[in-house]
Every structure is written in structure tokens, then in C-alpha cells.
Scaffold this active site. Sequence first.
Site, PDB file in Angstrom:
ATOM      1  N   GLU A  68      -5.874 -16.956  40.071  1.00 47.82           N
ATOM      2  CA  GLU A  68      -5.736 -17.126  38.619  1.00 47.82           C
ATOM      3  C   GLU A  68      -5.077 -18.467  38.269  1.00 47.82           C
ATOM      4  O   GLU A  68      -3.921 -18.516  37.839  1.00 47.82           O
ATOM      5  CB  GLU A  68      -4.967 -15.935  38.045  1.00 47.82           C
ATOM      6  CG  GLU A  68      -5.707 -14.619  38.264  1.00 47.82           C
ATOM      7  CD  GLU A  68      -4.920 -13.378  37.847  1.00 47.82           C
ATOM      8  OE1 GLU A  68      -3.779 -13.523  37.358  1.00 47.82           O
ATOM      9  OE2 GLU A  68      -5.443 -12.269  38.026  1.00 47.82           O
ATOM     10  N   HIS A 119      -7.941   4.019  35.618  1.00 51.46           N
ATOM     11  CA  HIS A 119      -7.184   2.821  35.990  1.00 51.46           C
ATOM     12  C   HIS A 119      -6.255   3.110  37.151  1.00 51.46           C
ATOM     13  O   HIS A 119      -5.538   4.107  37.137  1.00 51.46           O
ATOM     14  CB  HIS A 119      -6.379   2.329  34.774  1.00 51.46           C
ATOM     15  CG  HIS A 119      -5.703   1.015  35.003  1.00 51.46           C
ATOM     16  ND1 HIS A 119      -4.366   0.805  34.766  1.00 51.46           N
ATOM     17  CD2 HIS A 119      -6.187  -0.164  35.461  1.00 51.46           C
ATOM     18  CE1 HIS A 119      -4.067  -0.456  35.059  1.00 51.46           C
ATOM     19  NE2 HIS A 119      -5.151  -1.060  35.473  1.00 51.46           N
ATOM     20  N   GLU A 129      -7.378  -8.775  40.295  1.00 47.23           N
ATOM     21  CA  GLU A 129      -6.682  -9.406  41.422  1.00 47.23           C
ATOM     22  C   GLU A 129      -7.413  -9.065  42.728  1.00 47.23           C
ATOM     23  O   GLU A 129      -6.831  -8.551  43.686  1.00 47.23           O
ATOM     24  CB  GLU A 129      -5.201  -8.976  41.508  1.00 47.23           C
ATOM     25  CG  GLU A 129      -4.391  -9.350  40.290  1.00 47.23           C
ATOM     26  CD  GLU A 129      -4.585  -8.371  39.118  1.00 47.23           C
ATOM     27  OE1 GLU A 129      -4.710  -7.168  39.384  1.00 47.23           O
ATOM     28  OE2 GLU A 129      -4.629  -8.822  37.965  1.00 47.23           O
ATOM     29  N   GLU A 149      -6.252 -12.693  29.461  1.00 49.51           N
ATOM     30  CA  GLU A 149      -4.850 -12.259  29.429  1.00 49.51           C
ATOM     31  C   GLU A 149      -3.910 -13.467  29.472  1.00 49.51           C
ATOM     32  O   GLU A 149      -2.739 -13.348  29.133  1.00 49.51           O
ATOM     33  CB  GLU A 149      -4.565 -11.278  30.570  1.00 49.51           C
ATOM     34  CG  GLU A 149      -4.695 -11.894  31.946  1.00 49.51           C
ATOM     35  CD  GLU A 149      -4.725 -10.868  33.085  1.00 49.51           C
ATOM     36  OE1 GLU A 149      -5.088  -9.714  32.845  1.00 49.51           O
ATOM     37  OE2 GLU A 149      -4.380 -11.246  34.216  1.00 49.51           O
TER      38      GLU A 149
HETATM   39  C1  NOJ Z   1      -3.457  -7.414  35.497  1.00 48.93           C
HETATM   40  C2  NOJ Z   1      -4.866  -7.166  35.048  1.00 48.93           C
HETATM   41  O1  NOJ Z   1      -5.626  -8.333  35.094  1.00 48.93           O
HETATM   42  C3  NOJ Z   1      -4.806  -6.592  33.645  1.00 48.93           C
HETATM   43  O2  NOJ Z   1      -6.105  -6.452  33.120  1.00 48.93           O
HETATM   44  C4  NOJ Z   1      -4.070  -5.280  33.684  1.00 48.93           C
HETATM   45  O3  NOJ Z   1      -3.926  -4.784  32.377  1.00 48.93           O
HETATM   46  C5  NOJ Z   1      -2.667  -5.453  34.271  1.00 48.93           C
HETATM   47  N1  NOJ Z   1      -2.742  -6.146  35.536  1.00 48.93           N
HETATM   48  C6  NOJ Z   1      -1.992  -4.105  34.474  1.00 48.93           C
HETATM   49  O4  NOJ Z   1      -2.682  -3.358  35.428  1.00 48.93           O
HETATM   50 CA    CA Z   2      -5.181 -10.426  36.364  1.00 48.49          CA
END
Ligand code: NOJ
Ligand code: CA
Length: 650
Positions: free
Chosen positions: A163, A365, A439, A463
Site C-alpha cells: 500500500e 468479514h 492486505e 481508505e
Molecule cells: C484494512 C482493509 O483494507 C479495510 O477495508 C478494512 O476495513 C480494515 N482493514 C479492517 O478490517
Molecule cells: Ca488495506
Amino acid sequence: MLSWFTKNEVNEEIYSQDKNVKCQIILDSGRISYAVYKNEKLVIKPSSLGFLIYGEKPLGENLKLIRSQRKKHQEIVELPWGENKYIDNNYVESAYYFAEKKYPNRIFTLRVRVFNNAVAFRYEIPPQPKFSQITIKDELTEFNIPLNTVAWKIPAYQPDRYEYNYEKSTVYDIKKSVHTPLTLKTPNGVYVAIHEAALYNYGAMTLKLNEKNILKSDITPLSDNTKAHIQLPFQTPWRLIMLADSAIELTTNQVMYVLNDPPAQDFSWVKTLKFIGIWWAMYVGEWTWAPGDRHGATTEHAKEYIDAAVRLGVSGVLIEGWNDGWEGDWLDNGINNKFTVATPDFDLEEVARYAKIRDIEIVGHHETVGFIDNYEKQIEQAYNYYAAKNVHYIKSGYASSKMLINGRREYHHSQFGVNHYQRTIELAAKKHICLDIHEPIKGTGIERTWPNLLTREGARGQEYEGGALSPSHACYLPYTRLLAGGMDYTSGIFDIENSVKRLATTLARQLAYFVTIYSGMQMAADRPFIYEKRFPDVFRFIADVPTSFSKTIPLAGEVGEYYIVARQDRDSNDWYIGGITDEFSRRINLHLDFLSEGTYEADIYSDSDEAHYRDNPFGILITKKRVERTNTLDLYIAPGGGFAIKLKKL
Ligand code: NOJ
Ligand code: CA
């Protein structure tokens, strides 16, 4: 034993079927090397091959050629979903069977495939007496490309994994390891991307200059400082060199997929998905992952989102923060995550029941926070738990600088990490679950074999908005990260001027992402009330745009500057076009000559003349027009802007 066809010297040329690409294989003084040419222009100068192996002599010296074999292959490969339904698998292959002239007389094969737009090769090592379990100290594969070649790079071995923002530099600057795909432009004008395909049971390849100032593979190490422990027979991932005459042509390269095996089992149950989610509300501070007054993942919110998904015309709802373990700073507490225990205010059974009635897919999730021992202990039950409740999609996450396993800390892209992700993909396949891995390890085309891996993150996504993304970032992705496959960029955020997360985008650009950034699972990432209350007519495009295409035609662009692409829907004759630019505005004359005969109704969502990502992000024009393939469209893209077009065949 010497036989009459043994050769001590080799200098062979392998031409692609269209003769535009050439790979030269050289055996000289017992060592092998290769070189790559495009239209007879030298791209990769003679580059050495081989391995250092613990407790053994280096492999790649004192060699003779025992035998070689050449064949031509022509095939059209069909993919169950993606950017193109059919891709060519046309190459000329040479396999070279080498043996050491001296003790320990080990043997190995170098398999080379020359495509019209790429060269790929891998090492294949068969089991042999006293040589069956080996530990790789170093892979010596070189990519000897001129030092003044332009390179667009992101650093490897950093806490935020893949990232990072792309940086334009030269090969000369690659003193520290960088990730692949590494996109390059040689001084003689050839666009190159060095990458790998079919990465299994081995560390991911990064690249850096060696002591001779030659770009060389740097396999991600394990915590014991070795590169990989392998059992023979073993074949390395393909080392892949994509080649093109322009940046835009490079983005059409899909050789990575055909270097992977056909599907491993029946995957007819796999379906791409468009979804909303209990997600961005956490990023803008309205809700929390952890239980409390502002807990996002409640039964009530989930039902509201399911209803909204139905009204908006999307098929799925992601729910993050539903399980036990998010209290406190979740980034430190991942060890507590329980993947089969819901918080008291969340009833998965009831939510799943409600989703089923309303015909909505739940996206579950699993945030591991890199605590792999904790996850692996639970994973089988956790998948069963979801599968039993009709949850067929999981977004997983590995938000940690390294993975933690039995007190060891391992890189995500080490052999350990590669094998962990693979276990999750194969287990999910068994349970008919599709994955969106955040990730992740980088994509190497294994989606061809495991199409239940619908998408992954693996680059800076939205994000990072709110300061850490510039408009050029998304203009790098098609030429770099997206050469490794689809990405969950979490597109479609309309609340651009939010005070917690201010985005560097215009509104029309958020639509463009649904075309410019392919993903088998495409998230409309904002909160549904923003779509419904503020921009229902703009959301129309997101509701319409498909998540699988039959054909993709990149139209124009330059690395990090702009990108325009057209894609035809898998299930109709409709086309979708998306375009984005960096911080500079652009006027585009778009030729529609890729369309077939007939009339199309165009819905055009474009930046207004006054739009600007900084001070006028909502300036959007929505127009309707009838067009044919002989027409051109005159389009304006604002600074940090974009456009999206739906072309409906009448
Ligand atoms: C990083 C992820 O990219 C994101 O989409 C997620 O909300 C957070 N981790 C929490 O799991
Ligand atoms: Ca991420």
C-alpha cells in the site's frame, strides 16, 4: 554420462509466433543466460540464471545441455469472469534439460515460452539422489536492463505491504527491493513489466540491483533468513517479462493468466458481486467496529443496509465488526478475534435469514490482523459457520506489518504467507465461498485456477483518502498494480467533502473507477443514505455497470497521467467506458469505432467545465445521446476528474 547429443555451448533464438519477440538462450563456459528482444531491439541484455542452495554447490555452473525440445502452442482460453472472456495462449516453447558436468551431476530444466507480447520462463527441478529436500539461499535470476530505464516503483518489505504511492525513477535507483509488477520504459522506447505468474509455495519475487548493478530477483525471505524450503520435484513461479510498444498496450497483457493451470475443480457456483457495506461509516467516524453506542454491525443496521441494497439495485452487503474481538485498538488486539462469536447486538442467523428473503448476498468479514495462529485454529469452523448460514462471500484482512505465527514474524509475501493465503483459497473453494482478500499477496494469475478468489486489495485504496492519495495514484494503477489482476479499490464514495475524510476526486471520477479498476467484487463504498438522498441520479451508473466483461479495449493513456478504457458487458451488447486523469485537466476526442454497427443510447456522466477535485468536486453533467460507431465524443476531464459512459445497444 556423456551422450552424443550433449552440447557444451548453446546459442539459440526462440521467436514468438508473430516474430516480434525474441528470446536468446546462451550456454557458455557452463553457465546459462538469456536475453530478450522486441522488434529486434535489445530489451534485456544477457542475464544469468541459477540458485544458491544451503549446504550444496551453486546450481547453474558447469552445465551441459542434455537435450532440448521445442513446440508451438495455440489455444484460446475461456475465463469464467473478468475483463475478457477469451484470451490467447499462443507461444513457442523451448525446454532445455541441463546437467552438471561434474559431481554432484544434478539436473534441472529451464522452460521458456515466447509469446507475441511476453517472455516467460521457469526452473523445474526433478527429485534426484541425495537432492530432494532443499533450502533456497538465493535465486540468481537477473533482468539486465539498462540503468537509465524509467521505473515506476513501490518499495518492498515495508510495514504497509503493497500500500504505497508509485514513484517514477530509474533502474539505477533500485538500490532497495521493489515489488512486482515493476513497470519500466527502456531508453529505446519499449514498455516492460517484470512480474511472476503462478506463485505457489515460494517467496514472492521482489527486485533490486545486485553488486554488479544488475537488476536481480530478491526472493522474500522467511524469518529464518532462508528464501524457501522445498521438496523436489519443484517448479518455480514463471518469471514473466511483459512487452509493449506503448503504455496503453501494456495494459492489455493477460499472459499471466494463461501461465496458470485451468480451474482446479468445478466453479460454476462462483458469481461476481456488487455490494454496499457497513464500512465507510467507520472511516468517517459515524460508526465503530467495536461494540458500543455507535456500533456499526448491529442486526438493525444490517437489515437497513439489506433494504437499501434492494432499493439501490446491488446484490450484496458487507458487514464488518460483527464478531467478538474489536474492542480497544483492534490493530493490537487481533489475537482476540473470534470468528464464530457475534457481539450481543448482532444476530447473524436473523440477518442471514432476512438477506435470503430479500435475495441479498451477505459478505462476511474475517480481520485476522495478521495473527495467523489465531486464525488458522478457527478457520475451518469459521468457514463452516458462514457456509451454514448461506454466506458465500468473505472479505478477509491482514492489517499488520508482518504475520505472527508461533512467535515468529513473517512477511505477508514470504513462502509462509503465500502458503497461508493459498490454504484459505482452497478451503473456501471446498465450502463454495468466494474471497476478497485485503492486505493480500500480489496477484500472479492464480484466479484462473481458483476463480473463487474474486478480488484482492494489494495497493493503496480509497481508505487512504483524506490526505494520502493524489489524483495521479489511480492513474498509475492500470499500468502497474492492475497488471497483477483485479483490485477492490472501494470505489463510489460520493461524500467527497466529508470533514473527516476529504477525497481528492470529482464525483464523475468515482463512477469512472467502476470501469478503470476492474474487480470481480466491486464495492459501492459509501453509505447508502448518501446515494439515495443526495445523488440518486448519479448512482444510476453504479447500479448499471456490470462486474464481468466479455471484452476490454484500453483506448488511451500514459503511466500516472491518464487512462481511458472501454469494456463490453458479459451478458449483453452494451459497452461501458471510463476515463480518469491526474491533477491536470484534459480534452478527449473519443472515437467510438470499437462499437459494432447500429445505434446506441449513451448515458454520459462527465465533469462540468467548472469542476475541480479541490474546490468544485460535485460539478457533474449527466447527458443522454444517440451515437453510432462513426461518431466521436468530445469530453472534458477536470483536474482530478473523470467520466463514465454507458452505451446501451438499441
Ligand atoms: C484494512 C482493509 O483494507 C479495510 O477495508 C478494512 O476495513 C480494515 N482493514 C479492517 O478490517
Ligand atoms: Ca488495506
